[in-house]
Design an enzyme around this catalytic site. Structure first.
Site, mmCIF file in Angstrom:
data_model
loop_
_atom_site.group_PDB
_atom_site.id
_atom_site.type_symbol
_atom_site.label_atom_id
_atom_site.label_comp_id
_atom_site.label_asym_id
_atom_site.label_seq_id
_atom_site.Cartn_x
_atom_site.Cartn_y
_atom_site.Cartn_z
ATOM 1 N N SER A 51 -2.385 4.687 5.687
ATOM 2 C CA SER A 51 -1.246 5.521 5.967
ATOM 3 C C SER A 51 -0.864 5.365 7.221
ATOM 4 C CB SER A 51 -1.723 7.183 5.794
ATOM 5 O OG SER A 51 -0.579 8.127 5.865
ATOM 6 N N HIS A 88 -1.880 9.270 -2.802
ATOM 7 C CA HIS A 88 -1.980 8.871 -1.371
ATOM 8 C C HIS A 88 -3.730 8.832 -1.043
ATOM 9 C CE1 HIS A 88 -0.706 8.055 2.695
ATOM 10 N NE2 HIS A 88 -1.297 8.834 3.071
#
Length: 707
Positions: A560, A678
């Site tokens: 991320s 994610h």
């Protein structure tokens, strides 16, 4: 000592990793944008459209190349078996607690089940009384339904649960009867999304709940569908179309709202973040239904907690960047007249938890943390016992002054303790069983690297005792450096595999995080983001200079915002690393703010609309810093097609650019997961496959062999 067979295997692995790869053909279609008079050209804008059949076909071809490479690595099958064994035998652990008047709720991880399930027990740690109101593993055969979050009614009768599919975090609220597990007909759509998250809080009489609501139907333009979060109320037994507005029309477009109530439900607190940069406003709803704005974004209040004593407690930074705690009456919550109950000190205040007559304060010192307890009557402060170099945090406030304390370290698995001031001792509960993986032969060494501007940056080394500093050790370095998030000591059973193969795992505490307070965070955000990358490079150089490793045996991994970090060090110092693994990362920093969640990141990264911020973004944007003919290290990029936090096109574009530019002959692989996002909600079986791929890739590059 390695056997001849082991050395042969290592040589084969390195040889296989160096074989040239035929990547899918990627057309160049140049597009030029101009920012503040600066023209910026790129060739892979067309890869941004994930719905384009040509992009889909390209992605599938990339996945074929990646799978062929990874599946052929000699240790991949053995690593998959090892991780399946480790993860499948992981101990039962509970998390996300809630104490109610009718019982204690938690999410329960129970391998080999793929998803955590919602459980209820009579009291914290009384696992014998456990019931399972909802097991998402039974919702569909693929185990891709996940609990985003939940909130139980104050009497413990009902639970509202946000459920989403395939890691999307696009959640709808479902109501469960906690006693029977029966699902009520109530379904409330769009209570959660990856952009602003989501939250639920029940009313005092369990007749309904407040919730975060995203725009419905044609209420907003299409491009604003995942913005403008508001708070609405749902009454049980009525359709969602009859729900009523509560507050939020004045919230910013990038609001991220969290709701909480007092134990009697009379007061409702809305904590509203202005995106991801650390700015918060707080609104308190009194029993008469009237709202008071307690603090605005400029007041630099970082968190607030509803006490058991009629007071609202707030953690304030600003002029005291390491934090101070103030208190004010809920019936007249004026920040200007708030009483300071805990002044700023040398350590950073990370979080607070007021109880009946105590205030528990979690202090952070560069990564490790400890809990101190303030007696609100005598003003005496007491420090709870903890393991050195460990993370200690408050899981939930129980009854009176009792709390649940979580504790873990790099060498000790998470444990949950009940603490009562009367007993003045930590009593271990059954909410986390001991791990079957031991690190008794390992140690943690904490050192300080010196960054480019002279700043001292901590790095924590997890390694076997007696490891020699002869430059031969494979080292895997990780970091994050963003949003004020602190990388604290944590236990990872996966690291056992790395250590067994002779590796060292290194964790860097970079600027941009919150390890040393708000000044540490602000020293690595907006136009100062380059300091984060300087810190990481300095740590890598420190590991080499101190003799722990050398560049050909050094790898880095991050995800991320940590993926942005990987892209930056990869493009700024490619010769310093042998391999890079970057998960769901950000790379094109000039266009990220055009994605839904990217807009929420503007308060952390900046915007191209501001000249100074554009200059900073363009200077480090990894996608734009890739140079043709550069010998880049081996790279593995991972992404999830359902990622609502970082658009998968970031990884597609970066992979295409690196594949065209690298002259090293080392692989540049794009690992695409078609049924995850994610990372949240990823099934355990999928985690096993991903860990096996990552470790097989890294071990092949660094010449490591499983014992």
């Amino acid at each position: 000592m390695h056997t001849i067979a082991s050395l042969t295997l290592a040589a084969f692995a390195l040889g296989a990793a160096a074989q040239p790869i035929k990547y899918p053909e990627t057309p160049r279609k140049q597009v030029t944008d101009t920012y503040h008079g600066t023209p910026v050209a790129e060739d892979y804008r067309w890869l941004e459209d994930g719905k384009d059949p040509a992009v889909r076909q390209w992605s599938l071809k990339q996945l074929e190349v990646t799978r062929a490479y990874l599946d052929a690595l000699p240790q991949r099958a053995a690593l998959r078996e090892r991780f399946a064994e480790i993860f499948g035998a992981s101990p039962v652990r509970y998390l996300e607690f809630q104490q109610t008047g009718g019982g204690f709720f938690a999410l329960k991880r129970q391998p080999p089940k793929n998803q955590p399930m919602l459980v209820m027990m009579s009291s914290a740690g009384d696992v014998a009384s456990e019931r399972v109101p909802l097991d998402p593993n039974t919702v569909n055969a693929k185990a891709t339904t996940a609990i985003d979050f939940y909130d139980a009614s104050l009497d413990g009768r009902y639970v509202a649960v946000s459920l989403s599919e395939n890691g999307s975090e696009d959640g709808s609220a479902h109501v469960i009867d906690a006693r029977t597990g029966e699902r009520l007909k109530d379904v409330v759509p769009r209570v959660a999304y990856p952009t602003g998250g989501g939250s639920i809080a029940w009313d005092a009489k369990s007749t309904g709940f407040y919730y975060t609501r995203y725009p419905q139907g044609n209420e907003r333009a299409k491009e604003d569908a995942n913005f403008y979060q508001q708070v609405w109320f749902h009454k049980l037994g009525t359709p969602a179309s009859a729900d009523t507005y509560v507050i939020g029309k004045e919230f910013p477009r990038i609001a991220e709202t969290q709701l909480s109530t007092t134990r009697d439900g009379r007061y409702l607190l809305a904590a509203v973040a202005n995106g991801d940069g650390g700015e918060h406003a707080f609104y308190l709803r009194r029993p008469d239904g009237k709202w008071t704005k307690v603090a605005d974004f400029a007041d630099e209040v970082r968190s607030a907690s509803l006490g058991f004593d009629g007071r609202l407690y707030a953690l304030v930074k600003g002029a005291t960047p390491r934090g101070r705690v103030v208190a004010m009456p809920m019936d007249n919550p004026r920040l200007a007249g708030a009483k300071v109950v805990v002044p700023e000190s040398d350590a950073v205040i990370q979080s607070i938890a007021p109880t009946a007559t105590r205030l528990y304060v979690v202090y952070l010192a560069g990564g490790p943390s400890e809990i101190r307890m303030l007696d609100l009557g005598t003003q005496q402060m007491h420090t709870l016992s903890s393991e050195p170099v460990s993370s200690n945090f408050i899981g939930e406030r129980l009854q009176g002054d009792e709390i649940l304390v979580g504790s873990s370290s790099y060498l000790s698995a998470l444990a949950w303790y009940r603490y009562s001031p009367d007993a003045a001792r930590l009593e271990r509960t059954a909410l986390a069983a001991p791990s079957k993986v031991s690190f008794a032969d390992a140690e943690v060494v904490r050192e300080m690297a010196v960054s480019k501007d002279g700043t001292k940056v901590p790095v924590n080394l997890i390694m076997k005792k007696g490891t020699k500093r002869d430059g031969s050790n494979p080292v895997l370095l990780t970091g994050y450096g963003g949003y004020g998030v602190s990388l604290q000591p944590r236990f990872s059973e996966s690291w056992r595999v790395w250590l067994d193969a002779g590796g060292i795992y290194a964790v860097a505490n970079l600027r941009g995080g919150g390890e040393f307070g708000e000044a540490w965070h602000l020293g690595g955000n907006l136009t100062k983001k380059q300091a984060v990358f300087d810190d990481m490079i300095a740590v890598a150089q420190h590991l080499v200079e101190r003799g722990y490793t050398r560049p050909e045996r050094l790898a880095a991994i991050g995800g991320s915002n940590g993926g942005l970090l990987m892209g930056a060090i990869l493009t700024q110092r490619p010769e310093l690393f042998r391999a890079i693994v970057s998960a769901v990362g950000l790379y094109d920093m000039l266009r990220v703010e055009l994605t839904p969640n990217g807009a929420f990141n503007v308060t952390e990264f900046g915007t191209v609309k501001d000249r100074a911020q554009f200059d900073a973004l363009y200077a480090y944007s990894p996608y734009h810093r890739v140079k043709d003919g550069t010998p880049y290290p081996a790279v593995l990029l991972t992404s999830g097609e359902n990622d609502g936090r970082v658009d998968p096109y970031e990884s597609r574009k970066m992979a295409a650019r690196l594949q065209a530019a690298s002259s090293s002959g080392q692989p540049v692989l794009l690992r695409i997961s078609m049924d995850t996002g994610h990372g949240q909600g990823t099934p355990l079986k999928t985690r096993v496959e991903e860990e096996a791929d990552i470790y097989a890739f890294l071990m092949a590059q660094l010449g490591m062999v499983l014992p």
